[in-house]
Design a protein around this motif. Structure first.
Motif, short mmCIF file in Angstrom:
data_model
loop_
_atom_site.label_atom_id
_atom_site.label_comp_id
_atom_site.label_asym_id
_atom_site.label_seq_id
_atom_site.Cartn_x
_atom_site.Cartn_y
_atom_site.Cartn_z
N SER A 75 8.90 -3.17 -3.25
CA SER A 75 9.26 -2.20 -4.28
C SER A 75 8.07 -1.29 -4.53
CB SER A 75 9.67 -2.91 -5.57
OG SER A 75 8.57 -3.62 -6.11
N ALA A 126 7.09 4.72 -8.51
CA ALA A 126 8.54 4.91 -8.65
C ALA A 126 8.84 6.19 -9.42
CB ALA A 126 9.17 3.71 -9.35
N ARG A 128 5.40 -3.81 1.18
CA ARG A 128 5.84 -3.85 -0.21
C ARG A 128 7.37 -3.85 -0.29
NH1 ARG A 128 3.33 0.81 -3.45
NH2 ARG A 128 2.82 1.90 -1.51
N THR A 139 7.66 -6.34 -11.40
CA THR A 139 8.92 -5.61 -11.59
C THR A 139 9.52 -5.87 -12.97
OG1 THR A 139 10.10 -7.40 -10.49
CG2 THR A 139 9.43 -5.53 -9.13
N HIS A 140 9.09 -6.92 -13.65
CA HIS A 140 9.61 -7.24 -14.98
C HIS A 140 8.42 -7.45 -15.92
CE1 HIS A 140 13.65 -7.55 -13.40
NE2 HIS A 140 13.19 -8.31 -12.45
N LYS A 141 7.78 -6.34 -16.27
CA LYS A 141 6.53 -6.40 -17.02
C LYS A 141 6.69 -6.97 -18.43
CE LYS A 141 5.99 -2.04 -16.22
NZ LYS A 141 7.04 -1.89 -15.18
N VAL A 194 13.47 -0.41 -5.66
CA VAL A 194 13.43 -1.55 -4.75
C VAL A 194 13.76 -1.08 -3.34
CG1 VAL A 194 14.39 -3.82 -4.22
CG2 VAL A 194 14.11 -3.12 -6.60
N LEU A 217 12.14 1.49 -11.72
CA LEU A 217 11.93 0.55 -10.63
C LEU A 217 12.67 1.06 -9.41
CD1 LEU A 217 11.14 -2.31 -9.49
CD2 LEU A 217 13.31 -3.13 -10.42
N SER A 269 5.49 0.48 -7.23
CA SER A 269 4.98 0.25 -8.57
C SER A 269 5.67 1.23 -9.51
CB SER A 269 3.47 0.46 -8.62
OG SER A 269 3.15 1.83 -8.46
N GLU A 270 5.61 0.95 -10.81
CA GLU A 270 6.24 1.87 -11.75
C GLU A 270 5.68 3.28 -11.62
OE1 GLU A 270 6.65 2.84 -16.50
OE2 GLU A 270 6.04 0.82 -15.92
N ASP A 306 2.75 -3.77 -7.59
CA ASP A 306 3.97 -3.75 -6.79
C ASP A 306 4.86 -4.95 -7.08
OD1 ASP A 306 2.98 -1.46 -5.60
OD2 ASP A 306 1.99 -2.58 -4.00
N ARG A 307 4.26 -6.07 -7.49
CA ARG A 307 5.05 -7.28 -7.74
C ARG A 307 5.44 -7.43 -9.20
NH1 ARG A 307 0.63 -10.84 -4.68
NH2 ARG A 307 -0.38 -10.07 -6.54
#
Length: 225
Positions: free
Chosen positions: A18, A24, A16, A68-70, A223, A221, A20-21, A65-66
């Motif tokens: 990053s 995080a 991964r 990042t810009h919901k 990273v 987030l 996940s929210e 995980d992917r």
């Protein structure tokens, strides 16, 4: 309880880039950063049950995980008021590419939104960032940076360093922001930068100030390198 290093190792072992929210915010919470109370759910019915426990209205988000810009992909729904709405929105959210689960969160009160985070300067190392958050972050670009580690004096100076520093005073009937709590958050982010080289970037936006003046991380987030 899982510690920060274990969370990073597990994420990297799984390939991964990053957290996940949900992860995080759990990660930041280990360092004393106040975060919203979130519940993960696998489907709409579980999300509705979580919303019933938290109390309406709630915020419903797609998590992965992917993702990042919901917001850009319609992965955030605010002011969800009934179980039927939760189920209906869950169906749509689960269809978003990269959505692995649903996250149900309380709708955090307060009109002030700040941002804080971490970047890594190629020459000076980890730098902590603080400024106006929400939709104003990119529009007004009112942010300040300081190289980690931070002392309480450093963090206090950052709070006073933004142009809109009066937003930390009593505002529209809400209490003054708790400056000591904000300073602790900035110091904690600096500590993460110093202790965990694998963390390339942190973005807490918004860091919301409640009517009582207390800050809470509503979105985050992390990273990884």
């Amino acid at each position: 309880m899982t510690n920060a290093a274990e969370m990073i190792r597990k994420a990297l072992a799984e390939g991964r880039q990053s957290l996940s929210e949900y992860d995080a915010k759990m990660f930041l919470g280990l360092f004393g950063v106040p975060v919203s109370r979130d519940i993960l759910a696998d489907d709409g019915s579980a999300a509705a049950a979580a919303a019933d426990r938290l109390g309406y209205p709630v915020v419903l988000k797609a998590v992965g995980d992917r993702l990042t810009h919901k917001t850009e992909v319609g992965g955030v729904v605010l002011h969800v008021k009934t179980a039927a709405e939760v189920v209906a929105e869950s169906v749509r959210l689960m269809r978003i590419p990269g959505c692995e689960a649903l996250m149900v969160s309380p709708l955090v009160a307060g009109v002030r939104e700040l941002v804080c985070g971490l970047t890594r300067d190629p020459h000076f190392g980890p730098a902590v960032m603080f400024g106006l958050g929400g939709v104003l972050t990119e529009v007004l670009n009112d942010t300040v940076f300081r190289i980690a580690p931070l002392t309480e004096t450093d963090a206090e100076a950052m709070l006073s360093g933004i142009r809109a520093k009066k937003i930390l005073d009593p505002f529209r009937g809400e209490a003054a922001a708790d400056r000591k709590a904000l300073a602790k958050i900035l110091m904690a982010i600096g500590r993460i930068g110093m202790e965990h080289e694998e963390v390339a970037e942190i973005d807490v936006n918004p860091l919301k100030i409640g009517p009582d003046g207390l800050p809470v991380a509503v979105d985050a987030l992390v990273v990884l390198k």
